[in-house]
Design a protein around this motif. Sequence first.
Motif, PDB file in Angstrom:
ATOM      1  N   ARG A  62       9.941   2.836   4.030  1.00  0.00           N
ATOM      2  CA  ARG A  62      10.297   1.461   3.745  1.00  0.00           C
ATOM      3  C   ARG A  62      11.828   1.394   3.671  1.00  0.00           C
ATOM      4  O   ARG A  62      12.491   2.359   3.304  1.00  0.00           O
ATOM      5  CB  ARG A  62       9.702   1.013   2.419  1.00  0.00           C
ATOM      6  CG  ARG A  62       8.168   0.971   2.458  1.00  0.00           C
ATOM      7  CD  ARG A  62       7.696  -0.426   2.365  1.00  0.00           C
ATOM      8  NE  ARG A  62       6.350  -0.840   2.621  1.00  0.00           N
ATOM      9  CZ  ARG A  62       5.284  -0.193   2.993  1.00  0.00           C
ATOM     10  NH1 ARG A  62       5.313   1.092   3.193  1.00  0.00           N
ATOM     11  NH2 ARG A  62       4.132  -0.793   3.189  1.00  0.00           N
ATOM     12  N   HIS A  76       9.074  -2.162   6.767  1.00  0.00           N
ATOM     13  CA  HIS A  76       8.360  -0.898   6.927  1.00  0.00           C
ATOM     14  C   HIS A  76       8.605  -0.387   8.341  1.00  0.00           C
ATOM     15  O   HIS A  76       8.675  -1.173   9.289  1.00  0.00           O
ATOM     16  CB  HIS A  76       6.863  -1.131   6.700  1.00  0.00           C
ATOM     17  CG  HIS A  76       6.033   0.073   6.946  1.00  0.00           C
ATOM     18  ND1 HIS A  76       5.103   0.127   7.958  1.00  0.00           N
ATOM     19  CD2 HIS A  76       5.987   1.269   6.320  1.00  0.00           C
ATOM     20  CE1 HIS A  76       4.513   1.321   7.932  1.00  0.00           C
ATOM     21  NE2 HIS A  76       5.036   2.034   6.962  1.00  0.00           N
ATOM     22  N   CYS A  77       8.720   0.940   8.486  1.00  0.00           N
ATOM     23  CA  CYS A  77       8.990   1.537   9.780  1.00  0.00           C
ATOM     24  C   CYS A  77       8.219   2.845   9.928  1.00  0.00           C
ATOM     25  O   CYS A  77       8.101   3.614   8.967  1.00  0.00           O
ATOM     26  CB  CYS A  77      10.489   1.804   9.917  1.00  0.00           C
ATOM     27  SG  CYS A  77      10.991   2.448  11.528  1.00  0.00           S
ATOM     28  N   SER A  79       8.355   6.113  12.613  1.00  0.00           N
ATOM     29  CA  SER A  79       9.196   6.679  13.661  1.00  0.00           C
ATOM     30  C   SER A  79       8.630   7.997  14.159  1.00  0.00           C
ATOM     31  O   SER A  79       8.019   8.745  13.394  1.00  0.00           O
ATOM     32  CB  SER A  79      10.611   6.948  13.136  1.00  0.00           C
ATOM     33  OG  SER A  79      11.214   5.778  12.678  1.00  0.00           O
ATOM     34  N   GLU A  93      11.308   4.149  17.015  1.00  0.00           N
ATOM     35  CA  GLU A  93      10.832   3.429  15.835  1.00  0.00           C
ATOM     36  C   GLU A  93      10.030   2.176  16.168  1.00  0.00           C
ATOM     37  O   GLU A  93      10.354   1.460  17.106  1.00  0.00           O
ATOM     38  CB  GLU A  93      12.039   3.012  14.980  1.00  0.00           C
ATOM     39  CG  GLU A  93      12.936   4.171  14.619  1.00  0.00           C
ATOM     40  CD  GLU A  93      14.152   3.759  13.824  1.00  0.00           C
ATOM     41  OE1 GLU A  93      14.462   4.472  12.861  1.00  0.00           O
ATOM     42  OE2 GLU A  93      14.772   2.732  14.158  1.00  0.00           O
ATOM     43  N   TRP A  95       8.958  -1.074  13.814  1.00  0.00           N
ATOM     44  CA  TRP A  95       9.241  -1.616  12.492  1.00  0.00           C
ATOM     45  C   TRP A  95       8.720  -3.037  12.353  1.00  0.00           C
ATOM     46  O   TRP A  95       8.459  -3.724  13.344  1.00  0.00           O
ATOM     47  CB  TRP A  95      10.750  -1.584  12.204  1.00  0.00           C
ATOM     48  CG  TRP A  95      11.593  -2.184  13.297  1.00  0.00           C
ATOM     49  CD1 TRP A  95      12.155  -1.544  14.350  1.00  0.00           C
ATOM     50  CD2 TRP A  95      11.925  -3.571  13.462  1.00  0.00           C
ATOM     51  NE1 TRP A  95      12.832  -2.436  15.157  1.00  0.00           N
ATOM     52  CE2 TRP A  95      12.706  -3.683  14.626  1.00  0.00           C
ATOM     53  CE3 TRP A  95      11.645  -4.728  12.730  1.00  0.00           C
ATOM     54  CZ2 TRP A  95      13.208  -4.902  15.077  1.00  0.00           C
ATOM     55  CZ3 TRP A  95      12.134  -5.942  13.180  1.00  0.00           C
ATOM     56  CH2 TRP A  95      12.918  -6.019  14.336  1.00  0.00           C
ATOM     57  N   SER A 103       9.064  -8.319  13.950  1.00  0.00           N
ATOM     58  CA  SER A 103       8.773  -6.899  14.137  1.00  0.00           C
ATOM     59  C   SER A 103       9.358  -6.489  15.485  1.00  0.00           C
ATOM     60  O   SER A 103       9.769  -7.331  16.280  1.00  0.00           O
ATOM     61  CB  SER A 103       7.267  -6.641  14.106  1.00  0.00           C
ATOM     62  OG  SER A 103       6.629  -7.332  15.161  1.00  0.00           O
TER      63      SER A 103
END
Length: 116
Positions: A62, A76-77, A79, A93, A95, A103
Amino acid sequence: MPRSLDGLVLAPVADQAPGQVGTRTRFTYHEEDGAIWADYAGGDVVRGHLVGTRTGDRLDFRYVQLKQDGTTSSGHCVSTVLALPDGRVRLEETWSWESQEGSGTSVVEQVTEHDR
């Protein structure tokens, strides 16, 4: 598995929308026992922090940031950690904002001392 992120500085390879991270933003990563965290700043971001976990080549974290206009945002991501042919690290990534709509995807890569 690509090497540890601890102590690495990464930067986006392209600018996102105005008011978000961009090529002038620098992320300083830390990693210990499956935990990851980073501080970041530059461009439209005055100060940002991320915290999460690493399992293999997957990061889940986060983030929260303060922008130049005084507003804050968070999200939030997830990766994927990749090793580039020259030995540098790349994060691909996906996100999503949690504090606002939106997003997307982005790519950050390890920068050399010259590019910091």
